[in-house]
Design a protein around this motif. Structure first.
Motif, short mmCIF file in Angstrom:
data_model
loop_
_atom_site.label_atom_id
_atom_site.label_comp_id
_atom_site.label_asym_id
_atom_site.label_seq_id
_atom_site.Cartn_x
_atom_site.Cartn_y
_atom_site.Cartn_z
N LYS A 316 0.75 -1.16 -0.08
CA LYS A 316 -0.06 -0.20 0.03
C LYS A 316 0.78 1.29 0.14
CE LYS A 316 -4.35 1.22 2.24
NZ LYS A 316 -5.50 0.55 2.54
N PRO A 317 0.61 1.98 -1.09
CA PRO A 317 1.43 3.27 -0.99
C PRO A 317 1.01 4.41 0.16
CG PRO A 317 -0.24 3.48 -2.63
CD PRO A 317 -0.33 2.08 -2.00
N LYS A 318 1.97 5.34 0.49
CA LYS A 318 1.59 6.22 1.49
C LYS A 318 1.10 7.61 0.86
CE LYS A 318 4.90 5.19 4.96
NZ LYS A 318 5.91 4.32 4.35
N VAL A 319 1.19 7.82 -0.52
CA VAL A 319 0.59 8.80 -1.12
C VAL A 319 -0.60 8.29 -2.14
CG1 VAL A 319 2.57 10.15 -1.18
CG2 VAL A 319 1.88 9.09 -3.13
N GLU A 320 -1.33 9.48 -2.45
CA GLU A 320 -2.50 9.02 -3.37
C GLU A 320 -2.12 8.44 -4.81
OE1 GLU A 320 -6.97 10.06 -2.69
OE2 GLU A 320 -5.65 11.88 -3.33
N ILE A 321 -2.65 7.94 -5.26
CA ILE A 321 -2.59 7.60 -6.79
C ILE A 321 -3.74 7.92 -7.65
CG2 ILE A 321 -2.09 5.94 -8.68
CD1 ILE A 321 -0.61 4.36 -6.58
N VAL A 322 -3.63 9.00 -8.42
CA VAL A 322 -4.80 9.40 -9.12
C VAL A 322 -4.94 8.88 -10.67
CG1 VAL A 322 -6.10 11.41 -10.05
CG2 VAL A 322 -4.85 11.58 -7.79
N VAL A 323 -5.91 8.37 -11.15
CA VAL A 323 -6.06 7.89 -12.44
C VAL A 323 -7.06 8.67 -12.83
CG1 VAL A 323 -6.64 5.85 -13.82
CG2 VAL A 323 -5.35 5.52 -11.71
N SER A 324 -6.93 9.26 -14.21
CA SER A 324 -8.12 9.87 -15.00
C SER A 324 -8.24 8.85 -16.18
CB SER A 324 -7.75 11.30 -15.54
OG SER A 324 -6.49 11.13 -16.28
N ILE A 325 -9.70 8.56 -16.34
CA ILE A 325 -10.10 7.49 -17.32
C ILE A 325 -11.43 7.91 -17.87
CG2 ILE A 325 -10.95 6.57 -15.34
CD1 ILE A 325 -10.29 3.69 -16.71
N SER A 326 -11.89 7.31 -19.08
CA SER A 326 -13.04 7.60 -19.49
C SER A 326 -14.18 7.12 -18.86
CB SER A 326 -13.12 7.20 -21.06
OG SER A 326 -13.20 5.79 -20.94
N ARG A 327 -15.45 7.56 -18.76
CA ARG A 327 -16.24 6.88 -18.06
C ARG A 327 -16.69 5.53 -18.57
NH1 ARG A 327 -19.80 8.78 -14.26
NH2 ARG A 327 -18.75 10.73 -14.47
N GLY A 328 -16.73 5.47 -19.83
CA GLY A 328 -16.78 4.28 -20.62
C GLY A 328 -15.87 2.93 -19.99
N LEU A 329 -14.61 3.40 -20.10
CA LEU A 329 -13.44 2.22 -19.42
C LEU A 329 -13.80 1.94 -18.10
CD1 LEU A 329 -10.20 2.09 -21.44
CD2 LEU A 329 -12.18 0.78 -21.79
N PHE A 330 -14.15 3.25 -17.16
CA PHE A 330 -14.10 2.74 -16.03
C PHE A 330 -15.42 1.94 -15.61
CE2 PHE A 330 -16.57 4.15 -11.92
CZ PHE A 330 -15.41 4.00 -10.98
N THR A 331 -16.41 2.21 -16.31
CA THR A 331 -17.45 1.11 -15.93
C THR A 331 -17.16 -0.42 -16.22
OG1 THR A 331 -18.89 2.78 -16.91
CG2 THR A 331 -19.97 0.69 -16.58
N LYS A 332 -16.32 -0.59 -17.49
CA LYS A 332 -15.97 -1.98 -17.75
C LYS A 332 -14.91 -2.42 -16.61
CE LYS A 332 -14.88 -3.19 -22.53
NZ LYS A 332 -14.24 -2.98 -23.65
N ALA A 333 -14.06 -1.54 -16.37
CA ALA A 333 -13.06 -1.82 -15.18
C ALA A 333 -13.73 -2.25 -13.71
CB ALA A 333 -12.08 -0.85 -15.07
N GLY A 337 -13.64 -5.96 -11.76
CA GLY A 337 -13.19 -5.93 -10.29
C GLY A 337 -12.04 -4.96 -10.23
N LEU A 338 -11.35 -4.49 -11.42
CA LEU A 338 -10.06 -3.82 -11.24
C LEU A 338 -10.37 -2.59 -10.34
CD1 LEU A 338 -8.83 -3.78 -14.74
CD2 LEU A 338 -7.31 -4.24 -12.98
N VAL A 339 -11.51 -1.77 -10.49
CA VAL A 339 -11.49 -0.44 -9.91
C VAL A 339 -11.46 -1.05 -8.41
CG1 VAL A 339 -13.19 1.29 -9.34
CG2 VAL A 339 -13.10 0.48 -11.73
N ASP A 340 -12.21 -1.94 -7.81
CA ASP A 340 -12.18 -1.91 -6.31
C ASP A 340 -10.70 -2.48 -5.83
OD1 ASP A 340 -14.78 -1.39 -6.06
OD2 ASP A 340 -15.83 -3.21 -6.45
N ALA A 341 -10.01 -3.36 -6.91
CA ALA A 341 -8.81 -3.99 -6.43
C ALA A 341 -7.98 -2.61 -6.33
CB ALA A 341 -8.43 -4.98 -7.31
N LEU A 342 -8.07 -1.80 -7.17
CA LEU A 342 -6.79 -0.59 -7.02
C LEU A 342 -7.48 0.25 -6.02
CD1 LEU A 342 -6.53 -0.21 -11.04
CD2 LEU A 342 -4.92 -0.39 -9.53
N ARG A 343 -8.68 0.55 -5.74
CA ARG A 343 -9.05 1.44 -4.94
C ARG A 343 -8.58 0.99 -3.59
NH1 ARG A 343 -15.17 2.93 -6.63
NH2 ARG A 343 -14.70 5.08 -7.62
N SER A 344 -8.41 -0.30 -3.00
CA SER A 344 -7.82 -0.76 -1.84
C SER A 344 -6.45 -0.60 -1.70
CB SER A 344 -8.10 -2.49 -2.10
OG SER A 344 -7.16 -3.16 -2.67
N TYR A 345 -5.95 0.07 -2.74
CA TYR A 345 -4.51 0.69 -2.62
C TYR A 345 -4.32 2.01 -2.74
CZ TYR A 345 -2.56 -4.35 -3.24
OH TYR A 345 -2.35 -5.75 -3.27
#
Ligand code: F3S
Length: 400
Positions: A316-333, A337-345
């Motif tokens: 787990k990182p100490k600083v925030e990781i910001v990802v900008s993404i299209s709404r379309g790909l975000f919904t797909k991710a 399960g990719l979004v939840d997995a990444l949010r946990s980090y």
């Protein structure tokens, strides 16, 4: 310029005032650059949709166009706006005031009423729907430099680097001027760059290579770039960088670009690992980053997977990781399960926007940012933000 009978009727106003005015501008620009005719397009992508970029003048222009009854004649998508439309507060350190909120809403309303699909992404080439409407070899009018380079170099779709309003006017007229990348002879590369290296380029290195090529290439005709790109993310970052650091509309990439390049070059330039290393060191982050930024141009799922892999191996990182993404790909991710997995980090997603076209730079000047994107580096540093470039793997290590 040679015009067809149908184009003359449009200009005479037989198909409406707005369409006539749109075509008039396209013809004028075409004549100015010496185009001999117009070409029908099958798709348009409009840039310059953020209120932070086009302001009140842009808003008025779009509203007046919409009021005059303008409608796009071909499927049309549009670039990111100044905030995440479902979560305006999602951009770190940033406040969206009511002026930006209202101005942006008016812009989106005007675009939508003209028939523009509010995709709000600078990577229209990742949209499933695009693959259905645009086929290789077709002419389009795109107005976002990274998307233009990707269309010409990877999709084999032909487009000029249209300015934002020009892409919209082309969409309304259903045509653009036959010039530059629309002309087969123009697309033949005039110089070749060769990078000899034993491992593939990651996205940060690919962007820096794009910057070096753009700096060294002296023609607006495309270069051939013979390098080993380590997947979709690096390819996107390379093309975004050449579009940012020059006026290039494409690069010929052996094995990727669907065209015969010919073999007559005015010059052949050999680049070495050392050239790349030197620039990577020069552009490194200026201190310990407080934000890791990925997704300029908007992230691919390839990049999300790469990020997740790096995080899993480092923790787990100490600083925030910001990802900008299209709404379309975000919904797909999200479904994958990719979004939840990444949010946990500690990964934060911002959709419909990015750190550059949002008001972030107004508030984030004291924050040190590390990014894998040359394009993000280029624009954020010009806005006075402290920013440097590093690979996803190295950024994750810096964040611990
Ligand atoms: Fe896209 Fe913003 Fe970069 S619009 S290309 S993420 S500057």
């Amino acid at each position: 310029m040679h015009l067809t009978r149908e184009e003359e009727r449009i200009l005479a106003g037989e198909l409406g005032w707005a369409k006539a005015r749109a075509l008039e501008v396209i013809v004028k620009v075409g004549e100015a650059v010496g185009a001999e005719k117009l070409v029908k397009i099958s798709h348009a992508h409009v840039s310059g949709a953020s209120y932070m970029t086009i302001g009140e003048a842009g808003r008025r222009f779009l509203e007046e166009l919409a009021k005059a009854g303008a409608r796009v004649e071909v499927p049309t998508t549009v670039n990111p706006v100044s905030y995440d439309i479902e979560d305006p507060e999602s951009i770190p350190y940033t406040r969206i005031d009511s002026k930006v909120l209202k101005g942006q809403q008016a812009i989106m309303k005007a675009l939508e009423s003209m028939g523009v699909k509010l995709t709000l992404t600078c990577t229209p080439y990742y949209l499933d729907e695009l693959k259905r409407v645009v086929k290789q070899g077709e002419h389009v009018a795109w107005g976002e430099s990274n998307a233009v380079a990707y269309a010409n170099s990877v999709l084999g779709v032909w487009t000029n680097r249209e300015g934002g309003p020009l892409a919209l006017l082309a969409a309304i007229a259903g045509r653009t001027y036959y010039y530059g990348p629309h002309v087969p002879e123009w697309r033949r590369p005039v110089a070749a760059f060769r990078l000899s290296r034993y491992k593939p380029l990651d996205s940060a290195e690919a962007g820096v290579l794009g910057y070096i090529v753009a700096r060294e290439h002296k023609s607006e005709r495309p270069p051939l770039v013979d390098a080993w790109f380590g997947g979709e993310g690096p390819l996107k970052e390379f093309l975004a960088a050449i579009g940012t650091a020059s006026n290039l509309a494409m690069a010929y990439i052996p094995g990727i670009t669907p065209l015969e390049p010919g073999n007559e070059f005015e010059e052949v330039i050999d680049l070495s690992e050392e050239d790349l290393k030197r620039e990577m060191e020069r552009l490194a982050p200026p201190g310990k980053p407080e934000i890791i930024y990925i997704g300029c141009p908007h992230s691919s799922t390839h990049e999300l997977r790469e990020l997740l892999l790096a995080l899993k191996s480092r923790g787990k990182p100490k600083v925030e990781i910001v990802v900008s993404i299209s709404r379309g790909l975000f919904t797909k991710a999200l479904k994958e399960g990719l979004v939840d997995a990444l949010r946990s980090y500690r990964v934060r997603f911002i959709k419909d926007t990015c750190l550059i076209v949002s008001p972030f730079s107004k508030y984030g000047k004291d924050v040190v940012i590390a990014t894998n994107s040359y394009k993000a580096y280029h624009y954020l540093s010009r806005k006075g933000v402290k920013v440097g470039i590093a690979s996803i793997k190295d950024m994750v290590a810096m964040a611990l």
